[in-house]
Design an enzyme around this catalytic site. Sequence first.
Site, PDB file in Angstrom:
ATOM      1  N   ASP A 280      -0.710 -25.349  46.549  1.00  0.00           N
ATOM      2  CA  ASP A 280       0.718 -25.050  46.480  1.00  0.00           C
ATOM      3  C   ASP A 280       1.028 -23.568  46.612  1.00  0.00           C
ATOM      4  O   ASP A 280       0.157 -22.712  46.458  1.00  0.00           O
ATOM      5  CB  ASP A 280       1.262 -25.502  45.117  1.00  0.00           C
ATOM      6  CG  ASP A 280       0.810 -24.568  43.990  1.00  0.00           C
ATOM      7  OD1 ASP A 280      -0.411 -24.318  43.894  1.00  0.00           O
ATOM      8  OD2 ASP A 280       1.663 -24.079  43.237  1.00  0.00           O
TER       9      ASP A 280
ATOM     10  N   LYS B 195      -3.998 -28.757  39.217  1.00  0.00           N
ATOM     11  CA  LYS B 195      -3.571 -29.913  39.972  1.00  0.00           C
ATOM     12  C   LYS B 195      -4.080 -29.875  41.405  1.00  0.00           C
ATOM     13  O   LYS B 195      -4.114 -30.880  42.086  1.00  0.00           O
ATOM     14  CB  LYS B 195      -2.028 -29.922  40.042  1.00  0.00           C
ATOM     15  CG  LYS B 195      -1.331 -29.932  38.724  1.00  0.00           C
ATOM     16  CD  LYS B 195       0.201 -29.799  39.003  1.00  0.00           C
ATOM     17  CE  LYS B 195       0.830 -28.975  37.934  1.00  0.00           C
ATOM     18  NZ  LYS B 195       2.243 -28.663  38.201  1.00  0.00           N
TER      19      LYS B 195
ATOM     20  N   ARG C 130       2.260 -29.208  48.174  1.00  0.00           N
ATOM     21  CA  ARG C 130       1.032 -29.916  47.790  1.00  0.00           C
ATOM     22  C   ARG C 130       0.841 -31.213  48.565  1.00  0.00           C
ATOM     23  O   ARG C 130      -0.279 -31.670  48.762  1.00  0.00           O
ATOM     24  CB  ARG C 130       1.071 -30.258  46.292  1.00  0.00           C
ATOM     25  CG  ARG C 130       0.950 -29.070  45.355  1.00  0.00           C
ATOM     26  CD  ARG C 130       0.605 -29.569  43.963  1.00  0.00           C
ATOM     27  NE  ARG C 130       0.810 -28.575  42.926  1.00  0.00           N
ATOM     28  CZ  ARG C 130      -0.099 -27.660  42.555  1.00  0.00           C
ATOM     29  NH1 ARG C 130      -1.257 -27.607  43.161  1.00  0.00           N
ATOM     30  NH2 ARG C 130       0.160 -26.805  41.586  1.00  0.00           N
TER      31      ARG C 130
ATOM     32  N   LYS D  16     -12.840 -18.624  49.869  1.00  0.00           N
ATOM     33  CA  LYS D  16     -12.462 -17.331  50.464  1.00  0.00           C
ATOM     34  C   LYS D  16     -13.497 -16.311  50.006  1.00  0.00           C
ATOM     35  O   LYS D  16     -13.237 -15.543  49.068  1.00  0.00           O
ATOM     36  CB  LYS D  16     -11.091 -16.891  49.940  1.00  0.00           C
ATOM     37  CG  LYS D  16      -9.899 -17.622  50.486  1.00  0.00           C
ATOM     38  CD  LYS D  16      -8.644 -16.899  49.985  1.00  0.00           C
ATOM     39  CE  LYS D  16      -7.421 -17.747  50.046  1.00  0.00           C
ATOM     40  NZ  LYS D  16      -6.271 -17.109  49.365  1.00  0.00           N
TER      41      LYS D  16
ATOM     42  N   PHE E 103      -3.211 -16.802  52.568  1.00  0.00           N
ATOM     43  CA  PHE E 103      -2.730 -17.734  51.555  1.00  0.00           C
ATOM     44  C   PHE E 103      -2.433 -19.072  52.205  1.00  0.00           C
ATOM     45  O   PHE E 103      -1.617 -19.169  53.112  1.00  0.00           O
ATOM     46  CB  PHE E 103      -1.497 -17.200  50.824  1.00  0.00           C
ATOM     47  CG  PHE E 103      -1.280 -17.892  49.517  1.00  0.00           C
ATOM     48  CD1 PHE E 103      -1.963 -17.489  48.380  1.00  0.00           C
ATOM     49  CD2 PHE E 103      -0.425 -18.997  49.429  1.00  0.00           C
ATOM     50  CE1 PHE E 103      -1.799 -18.158  47.175  1.00  0.00           C
ATOM     51  CE2 PHE E 103      -0.253 -19.668  48.227  1.00  0.00           C
ATOM     52  CZ  PHE E 103      -0.939 -19.242  47.099  1.00  0.00           C
TER      53      PHE E 103
ATOM     54  N   ASP F 200     -11.262 -18.350  45.037  1.00  0.00           N
ATOM     55  CA  ASP F 200     -10.718 -17.088  45.512  1.00  0.00           C
ATOM     56  C   ASP F 200     -11.541 -15.976  44.857  1.00  0.00           C
ATOM     57  O   ASP F 200     -12.598 -15.600  45.351  1.00  0.00           O
ATOM     58  CB  ASP F 200      -9.232 -17.082  45.114  1.00  0.00           C
ATOM     59  CG  ASP F 200      -8.459 -15.911  45.656  1.00  0.00           C
ATOM     60  OD1 ASP F 200      -8.652 -15.572  46.823  1.00  0.00           O
ATOM     61  OD2 ASP F 200      -7.649 -15.338  44.909  1.00  0.00           O
TER      62      ASP F 200
HETATM   63  P1  IMP Z   1      -9.815 -17.801  41.375  1.00  0.00           P
HETATM   64  O1  IMP Z   1     -10.047 -17.862  39.898  1.00  0.00           O
HETATM   65  O2  IMP Z   1      -9.265 -16.464  41.786  1.00  0.00           O
HETATM   66  O3  IMP Z   1     -11.006 -18.198  42.178  1.00  0.00           O
HETATM   67  O4  IMP Z   1      -8.602 -18.764  41.622  1.00  0.00           O
HETATM   68  C1  IMP Z   1      -8.697 -19.993  42.228  1.00  0.00           C
HETATM   69  C2  IMP Z   1      -7.360 -20.674  42.111  1.00  0.00           C
HETATM   70  O5  IMP Z   1      -6.333 -19.843  42.651  1.00  0.00           O
HETATM   71  C3  IMP Z   1      -7.323 -21.925  42.930  1.00  0.00           C
HETATM   72  O6  IMP Z   1      -7.723 -23.045  42.196  1.00  0.00           O
HETATM   73  C4  IMP Z   1      -5.859 -22.012  43.339  1.00  0.00           C
HETATM   74  O7  IMP Z   1      -5.125 -22.660  42.338  1.00  0.00           O
HETATM   75  C5  IMP Z   1      -5.414 -20.587  43.430  1.00  0.00           C
HETATM   76  N1  IMP Z   1      -5.454 -20.074  44.824  1.00  0.00           N
HETATM   77  C6  IMP Z   1      -6.280 -19.126  45.326  1.00  0.00           C
HETATM   78  N2  IMP Z   1      -6.060 -18.920  46.637  1.00  0.00           N
HETATM   79  C7  IMP Z   1      -5.063 -19.767  46.971  1.00  0.00           C
HETATM   80  C8  IMP Z   1      -4.396 -20.063  48.216  1.00  0.00           C
HETATM   81  O8  IMP Z   1      -4.672 -19.488  49.292  1.00  0.00           O
HETATM   82  N3  IMP Z   1      -3.436 -21.022  48.181  1.00  0.00           N
HETATM   83  C9  IMP Z   1      -3.093 -21.683  47.026  1.00  0.00           C
HETATM   84  N4  IMP Z   1      -3.698 -21.463  45.853  1.00  0.00           N
HETATM   85  C10 IMP Z   1      -4.677 -20.500  45.819  1.00  0.00           C
END
Ligand code: IMP
Length: 180
Positions: A159, A43, A165, A131, A152, A103
């Site tokens: 969220d 979302k 959100r 990030k 974060f 992330d």
């Molecule tokens: P990845 O697979 O680790 O790259 O995860 C990405 C997902 O993690 C994003 O689409 C977010 O839903 C969540 N996420 C990662 N960092 C944050 C943050 O700082 N705030 C909120 N959601 C995050």
Amino acid sequence: MEYKEIKKILFDKQQIEQKVCEIGQQISKDYLGKRPLVVCTLKGAVTFYADLVRHIECDVEFDFIAASSYGNGTVSSGELRVSKDLSSNPRGKDIILVEDIIDTGRTLANLKENLLYRGANSVKICTFLDKPSRRIVDVPVDYVGFSIPDEFVVGYGLDYAEKYRNLAYIGILDADAINN
Ligand code: IMP
Ligand code: MG
């Protein structure tokens, strides 16, 4: 509304609007004469997506997918779950995957591979936030709004446990304030 647990505003409404406009202009140039399938990852990317598509000047198709590698906490589980798939067939499409934040890169790397496997002609990744210091899986990112430090963040679609959100800005969440 004010939240004491949000320790800093990283990007305000004006900064966000300016950046989204720039990304939209770049996509419009790159996809001139094409008709990309612009996919919103639910979302978190909804707010960015809705703003971004209004700055894309070529013809587009919309679609939505819900995949995550996160639970309710602030640490990635690393597992991909697709809870809502596309409603259109990705075969032959030029896809732009629109994400809120990258992330570890696991979600996007998995999704991209999945769409290419299902016959997409091309898959580009557009994320509002990145990030880079947290990256575990190397995934090429084609459009980035802002690169941010390892904090974060919430707001503008993002969220923590489904909260924040709806904020019009991006803020850094104070982890201590949540746990206490
Ligand atoms: P990845 O697979 O680790 O790259 O995860 C990405 C997902 O993690 C994003 O689409 C977010 O839903 C969540 N996420 C990662 N960092 C944050 C943050 O700082 N705030 C909120 N959601 C995050
Ligand atoms: Mg997400």
